[in-house]
Design a protein around this motif. Sequence first.
Motif, PDB file in Angstrom:
ATOM      1  N   SER A 188      -3.425  94.893 -37.352  1.00 13.33           N
ATOM      2  CA  SER A 188      -2.862  93.627 -36.844  1.00 13.33           C
ATOM      3  C   SER A 188      -2.002  93.861 -35.605  1.00 13.33           C
ATOM      4  CB  SER A 188      -2.058  92.922 -37.943  1.00 13.33           C
ATOM      5  OG  SER A 188      -0.856  93.609 -38.218  1.00 13.33           O
ATOM      6  N   ASN A 189      -1.287  94.998 -35.564  1.00 10.17           N
ATOM      7  CA  ASN A 189      -0.503  95.302 -34.353  1.00 10.17           C
ATOM      8  C   ASN A 189      -1.425  95.606 -33.183  1.00 10.17           C
ATOM      9  OD1 ASN A 189       2.565  95.424 -34.620  1.00 10.17           O
ATOM     10  ND2 ASN A 189       1.894  96.366 -36.526  1.00 10.17           N
ATOM     11  N   MET A 190      -2.524  96.302 -33.461  1.00  8.65           N
ATOM     12  CA  MET A 190      -3.514  96.584 -32.406  1.00  8.65           C
ATOM     13  C   MET A 190      -4.030  95.273 -31.836  1.00  8.65           C
ATOM     14  SD  MET A 190      -7.079  96.334 -32.132  1.00  8.65           S
ATOM     15  CE  MET A 190      -7.645  96.410 -33.842  1.00  8.65           C
ATOM     16  N   LEU A 191      -4.335  94.318 -32.716  1.00  8.25           N
ATOM     17  CA  LEU A 191      -4.850  93.025 -32.235  1.00  8.25           C
ATOM     18  C   LEU A 191      -3.834  92.308 -31.372  1.00  8.25           C
ATOM     19  CD1 LEU A 191      -6.804  91.490 -35.233  1.00  8.25           C
ATOM     20  CD2 LEU A 191      -7.722  92.344 -33.078  1.00  8.25           C
ATOM     21  N   ALA A 192      -2.569  92.364 -31.778  1.00  5.89           N
ATOM     22  CA  ALA A 192      -1.519  91.708 -30.983  1.00  5.89           C
ATOM     23  C   ALA A 192      -1.462  92.332 -29.588  1.00  5.89           C
ATOM     24  CB  ALA A 192      -0.173  91.834 -31.689  1.00  5.89           C
ATOM     25  N   LEU A 193      -1.577  93.651 -29.513  1.00  2.10           N
ATOM     26  CA  LEU A 193      -1.536  94.340 -28.214  1.00  2.10           C
ATOM     27  C   LEU A 193      -2.766  93.973 -27.382  1.00  2.10           C
ATOM     28  CD1 LEU A 193      -0.369  97.890 -29.369  1.00  2.10           C
ATOM     29  CD2 LEU A 193       0.994  96.212 -28.112  1.00  2.10           C
ATOM     30  N   VAL A 194      -3.937  94.002 -28.029  1.00  7.14           N
ATOM     31  CA  VAL A 194      -5.189  93.730 -27.316  1.00  7.14           C
ATOM     32  C   VAL A 194      -5.212  92.296 -26.793  1.00  7.14           C
ATOM     33  CG1 VAL A 194      -7.669  93.399 -27.687  1.00  7.14           C
ATOM     34  CG2 VAL A 194      -6.548  95.503 -28.456  1.00  7.14           C
ATOM     35  N   ARG A 195      -4.763  91.359 -27.612  1.00  9.15           N
ATOM     36  CA  ARG A 195      -4.747  89.952 -27.191  1.00  9.15           C
ATOM     37  C   ARG A 195      -3.827  89.757 -25.993  1.00  9.15           C
ATOM     38  NH1 ARG A 195      -4.832  88.366 -33.132  1.00  9.15           N
ATOM     39  NH2 ARG A 195      -7.035  87.904 -33.534  1.00  9.15           N
ATOM     40  N   ASP A 196      -2.675  90.462 -26.050  1.00 12.26           N
ATOM     41  CA  ASP A 196      -1.732  90.305 -24.933  1.00 12.26           C
ATOM     42  C   ASP A 196      -2.294  90.912 -23.660  1.00 12.26           C
ATOM     43  OD1 ASP A 196       0.898  89.366 -24.069  1.00 12.26           O
ATOM     44  OD2 ASP A 196       1.331  91.491 -23.741  1.00 12.26           O
ATOM     45  N   MET A 197      -3.052  92.006 -23.790  1.00 11.19           N
ATOM     46  CA  MET A 197      -3.623  92.674 -22.602  1.00 11.19           C
ATOM     47  C   MET A 197      -4.802  91.896 -22.033  1.00 11.19           C
ATOM     48  SD  MET A 197      -3.422  96.790 -23.195  1.00 11.19           S
ATOM     49  CE  MET A 197      -3.501  96.927 -24.994  1.00 11.19           C
ATOM     50  N   ALA A 198      -5.287  90.895 -22.775  1.00 17.34           N
ATOM     51  CA  ALA A 198      -6.447  90.122 -22.283  1.00 17.34           C
ATOM     52  C   ALA A 198      -6.041  89.238 -21.110  1.00 17.34           C
ATOM     53  CB  ALA A 198      -7.034  89.274 -23.407  1.00 17.34           C
ATOM     54  N   GLY A 199      -4.723  88.975 -21.031  1.00 15.27           N
ATOM     55  CA  GLY A 199      -4.224  88.132 -19.934  1.00 15.27           C
ATOM     56  C   GLY A 199      -3.883  88.985 -18.720  1.00 15.27           C
ATOM     57  N   ASP A 200      -3.094  88.411 -17.805  1.00 10.28           N
ATOM     58  CA  ASP A 200      -2.643  89.159 -16.622  1.00 10.28           C
ATOM     59  C   ASP A 200      -1.669  90.223 -17.115  1.00 10.28           C
ATOM     60  OD1 ASP A 200      -0.256  88.479 -13.988  1.00 10.28           O
ATOM     61  OD2 ASP A 200      -1.870  89.981 -14.115  1.00 10.28           O
ATOM     62  N   HIS A 201      -2.049  91.517 -16.999  1.00 10.99           N
ATOM     63  CA  HIS A 201      -1.286  92.578 -17.666  1.00 10.99           C
ATOM     64  C   HIS A 201      -1.501  93.889 -16.916  1.00 10.99           C
ATOM     65  CE1 HIS A 201       0.165  95.212 -20.856  1.00 10.99           C
ATOM     66  NE2 HIS A 201       0.463  94.188 -21.609  1.00 10.99           N
TER      67      HIS A 201
ATOM     68  N   ILE B  92      -0.653 106.048 -25.124  1.00 18.30           N
ATOM     69  CA  ILE B  92      -1.170 105.965 -26.490  1.00 18.30           C
ATOM     70  C   ILE B  92      -0.203 105.115 -27.312  1.00 18.30           C
ATOM     71  CG2 ILE B  92      -1.711 107.234 -28.608  1.00 18.30           C
ATOM     72  CD1 ILE B  92      -2.587 109.567 -26.883  1.00 18.30           C
ATOM     73  N   CYS B  93      -0.746 104.107 -27.989  1.00 21.43           N
ATOM     74  CA  CYS B  93       0.082 103.287 -28.891  1.00 21.43           C
ATOM     75  C   CYS B  93      -0.321 103.579 -30.331  1.00 21.43           C
ATOM     76  CB  CYS B  93      -0.131 101.803 -28.613  1.00 21.43           C
ATOM     77  SG  CYS B  93       0.571 101.237 -27.050  1.00 21.43           S
ATOM     78  N   LEU B  94       0.597 104.123 -31.113  1.00 21.63           N
ATOM     79  CA  LEU B  94       0.375 104.262 -32.553  1.00 21.63           C
ATOM     80  C   LEU B  94       0.701 102.909 -33.163  1.00 21.63           C
ATOM     81  CD1 LEU B  94       2.170 107.680 -33.212  1.00 21.63           C
ATOM     82  CD2 LEU B  94      -0.196 107.274 -32.493  1.00 21.63           C
TER      83      LEU B  94
ATOM     84  N   HIS C 100       4.471  91.852 -34.150  1.00 20.24           N
ATOM     85  CA  HIS C 100       3.420  91.318 -33.275  1.00 20.24           C
ATOM     86  C   HIS C 100       3.994  90.669 -32.015  1.00 20.24           C
ATOM     87  CE1 HIS C 100       0.765  90.983 -37.125  1.00 20.24           C
ATOM     88  NE2 HIS C 100       0.922  92.231 -36.726  1.00 20.24           N
ATOM     89  N   ARG C 101       5.258  90.287 -32.075  1.00 17.85           N
ATOM     90  CA  ARG C 101       5.934  89.787 -30.859  1.00 17.85           C
ATOM     91  C   ARG C 101       6.470  90.952 -30.045  1.00 17.85           C
ATOM     92  NH1 ARG C 101      10.879  86.984 -32.109  1.00 17.85           N
ATOM     93  NH2 ARG C 101      10.851  86.141 -29.985  1.00 17.85           N
ATOM     94  N   LEU C 102       7.100  91.895 -30.732  1.00 22.09           N
ATOM     95  CA  LEU C 102       7.858  92.964 -30.058  1.00 22.09           C
ATOM     96  C   LEU C 102       6.966  93.964 -29.323  1.00 22.09           C
ATOM     97  CD1 LEU C 102      10.640  94.356 -29.600  1.00 22.09           C
ATOM     98  CD2 LEU C 102      10.180  95.663 -31.695  1.00 22.09           C
ATOM     99  N   TYR C 103       5.935  94.459 -30.034  1.00 19.43           N
ATOM    100  CA  TYR C 103       5.152  95.558 -29.454  1.00 19.43           C
ATOM    101  C   TYR C 103       4.530  95.175 -28.099  1.00 19.43           C
ATOM    102  CZ  TYR C 103       3.097 100.227 -30.382  1.00 19.43           C
ATOM    103  OH  TYR C 103       2.786 101.580 -30.347  1.00 19.43           O
ATOM    104  N   PRO C 104       3.878  93.985 -28.011  1.00 21.28           N
ATOM    105  CA  PRO C 104       3.326  93.607 -26.708  1.00 21.28           C
ATOM    106  C   PRO C 104       4.383  93.504 -25.605  1.00 21.28           C
ATOM    107  CG  PRO C 104       2.309  92.301 -28.429  1.00 21.28           C
ATOM    108  CD  PRO C 104       3.464  93.017 -29.064  1.00 21.28           C
TER     109      PRO C 104
END
Length: 194
Positions: free
Chosen positions: A12-25, A83-85, A174-178
């Motif tokens: 779920s944390n991976m998804l939060a990161l991936v979703r955030d990177m889908a935008g301007d990042h 690398i994000c664990l 999920h808010r913090l990591y991104p």
Amino acid sequence: KRVAILISGGGSNMLALVRDMAGDHPARPVLVASNDPEAAGLARAADLGIETAAVDHRPFGKDRAAFEAALTERLERARPDIICLAGFMRILTPGFISRWEGRMLNIHPSLLPKYRGLHTHARAIEAGDAEHGCSVHEVTAELDGGPVLGQARVRIEAGDTPDDLAARVLVQEHRLYPMVLRRFAVGDRRPVLL
Ligand code: GRF
């Protein structure tokens, strides 16, 4: 920046990161890898078109170095800058960490330096703490010990079970990591405090 994300489970944390990177990042995901071939997060990443890999730790038995050599070989092929664990449940040796030191982050479900290690939610409830939360930190040889780059706090409510608390903390993870990755990717190490 090229980001590889290591998971062991749902991701779920991976998804939060991936979703955030889908935008301007400033960063993009180039690999999602797991030590468990059955990790549900691998299918979720693949569904999003992200390169995935499983490096099963079990055939290596107690030989951590051999497992990490296989993991490193797979990681190197993705040429990650960061690398994000994220819910990665294997202890990494100082040898592996030194190779990626300064470029590897982890999210831990406690307000570090409190409650390093496992079962953090139960321990916070047991201690009668009023607050709990999660921390993103740079990974160093000291388990859950590197510089903290972000923290999010939640209240512990009367009657909370560890699962109740874990669910409340996970929302903040999920808010913090991104938010931390956005800063880390541009070399901004100012802590994110939520
Ligand atoms: C969760 O307990 C989270 O607190 C920690 O790893 C576990 C699984 O996370 N970071 P995820 O859903 O696989 O990201």
